[in-house]
Write a protein that holds these residues in place. Structure first.
Motif, PDB file in Angstrom:
ATOM      1  N   GLY A 111      29.660  59.599 124.359  1.00  0.00           N
ATOM      2  CA  GLY A 111      28.264  59.206 124.541  1.00  0.00           C
ATOM      3  C   GLY A 111      27.306  58.491 123.693  1.00  0.00           C
ATOM      4  N   MET A 112      28.117  58.803 122.330  1.00  0.00           N
ATOM      5  CA  MET A 112      27.266  58.206 121.205  1.00  0.00           C
ATOM      6  C   MET A 112      27.867  56.732 120.982  1.00  0.00           C
ATOM      7  N   PRO A 113      26.953  56.029 120.291  1.00  0.00           N
ATOM      8  CA  PRO A 113      27.518  54.578 119.812  1.00  0.00           C
ATOM      9  C   PRO A 113      28.718  54.577 119.432  1.00  0.00           C
ATOM     10  N   GLU A 114      29.508  53.292 119.685  1.00  0.00           N
ATOM     11  CA  GLU A 114      30.847  53.063 119.366  1.00  0.00           C
ATOM     12  C   GLU A 114      30.698  52.510 118.021  1.00  0.00           C
ATOM     13  N   VAL A 115      31.802  52.606 117.140  1.00  0.00           N
ATOM     14  CA  VAL A 115      31.770  52.297 115.686  1.00  0.00           C
ATOM     15  C   VAL A 115      32.967  51.615 115.381  1.00  0.00           C
ATOM     16  N   GLU A 116      33.219  50.263 114.944  1.00  0.00           N
ATOM     17  CA  GLU A 116      34.436  49.801 114.492  1.00  0.00           C
ATOM     18  C   GLU A 116      33.938  49.246 113.172  1.00  0.00           C
TER      19      GLU A 116
END
Length: 329
Positions: free
Chosen positions: A196-201
């Motif tokens: 549910g948290m923002p995705e980070v790449e």
């Protein structure tokens, strides 16, 4: 780039600068105090004189005994190199680990040290010692910068600093040992993403790309750890060194980023918006976190601010933390 000559610093001012950053620098409105990118040349590259050469150092680290002979006249900032290391040359903009002691040049009283407890705070006279992390940044840590700059990692130096012109504060001597050059990205172990948290790449340099999830904007601040560090714990009021990127929840566009400026930033945890403060305090150096926050914990109270009604997302690499005060010894 704004610098401040060390020759104007009193003992108290020097101690404050070592732990709190350059006095007179305005507090960051939100989340950033710009740190200059690495420079190709030294800022002062101080030489030695009879006063700095007269200072004796026995031992090393927390056990070092620094002695300024009685009658030594310190009239300007000077640096004596006690030994040169074999590491890379330290330049402004680098992040290094170091040990230091600041002593009163008249009484030889220890005013401040890098001695830290195992939990990352600075209790008096505990035997446990962890190196201090310091940004070689003339606007935030001028004494550390001038002591360490343009010397190889592993060097040890003494830096003399004159007292106040009215004589109310004694001259001081800073002894510094540089230990290692530190990474400019979070070095902790990756942990599983929080649903549910923002995705980070991360790209090859470690800079994050943030993808906002579908759904409603956050109504409360939430923090998720992306990498778990093992360094000192960030306490309230600490001066932290971070890499970060901030984007709007509404459209994912970037509004602030140390990555875009080309160098980490330093600021006090109590001088940033509530959501960013929440993301930092209690985390360990070496960690990377993602935080989402509603306007109430961002700029909601800042009437007319361009981000007043925006929910925000930050990804933060916590590179170093410096407590601003030490208990009386």
């Amino acid at each position: 780039m704004r610098t401040r000559p060390l020759i104007t610093l009193s003992t108290v001012a020097a101690a404050t600068l070592l732990l709190a950053g350059c006095s007179g620098t305005p507090a960051p409105e939100a989340t950033s105090t710009e740190t200059p990118a690495a420079e190709a040349s030294c800022i002062l590259d101080l030489t030695s004189d009879a006063a700095s050469d007269a200072v004796s150092v026995e031992g090393s680290g927390a056990d070092a005994k620094i002695t300024v002979p009685a009658g030594t006249e310190i009239t300007e900032a000077k640096r004596t190199v006690l030994s040169e290391g074999s590491g890379v040359e330290v330049k402004p903009g680098d992040l290094v680990s170091l040990r230091y002691q600041l002593v009163d040049a008249v009484t030889n009283e220890v005013l401040s040290t890098s001695e830290r407890g195992e939990d990352g705070v600075l209790p008096a006279l505990l035997p446990a010692e962890q190196p201090q992390q310091a940004m070689v940044d003339p606007t935030q840590s001028p004494a550390f910068t001038v002591a360490a700059e343009c010397l190889p990692v592993g060097s040890s130096v003494v830096l003399t600093m004159p007292g106040s012109e009215d004589g109310s504060q004694h001259a001081s001597v800073l002894y510094v040992e540089t230990i290692d050059e530190l990474p400019l990205t979070a070095s902790g172990k990756a942990v599983a993403a929080t649903e549910g948290m923002p995705e980070v790449e991360l790209d090859d340099e470690g800079a994050p790309t943030i993808t906002i999830p579908d759904g409603d904007a956050p109504t409360e601040t939430k923090v998720a750890v992306l990498k778990e560090g093992d360094g000192p714990v960030v306490a309230s009021g600490d001066l932290v060194t971070v890499q970060y990127r901030g984007v709007k929840w509404s459209d994912g566009s970037e509004f602030d980023s140390s990555w875009s400026r080309g160098a980490p930033s330093q600021f006090q945890t109590t001088q940033v918006v509530t959501g960013f403060k929440t993301a930092l305090e209690g985390q360990k150096v070496g960690s990377q976190v993602v935080v989402e926050m509603p306007p109430a914990d961002a700029y909601g109270a800042s009437e007319g601010h361009e981000l007043q009604k925006e929910s925000l997302v930050f990804v933060v690499d916590i590179l170093a933390t410096t407590p601003l005060e030490q208990p009386a010894q």
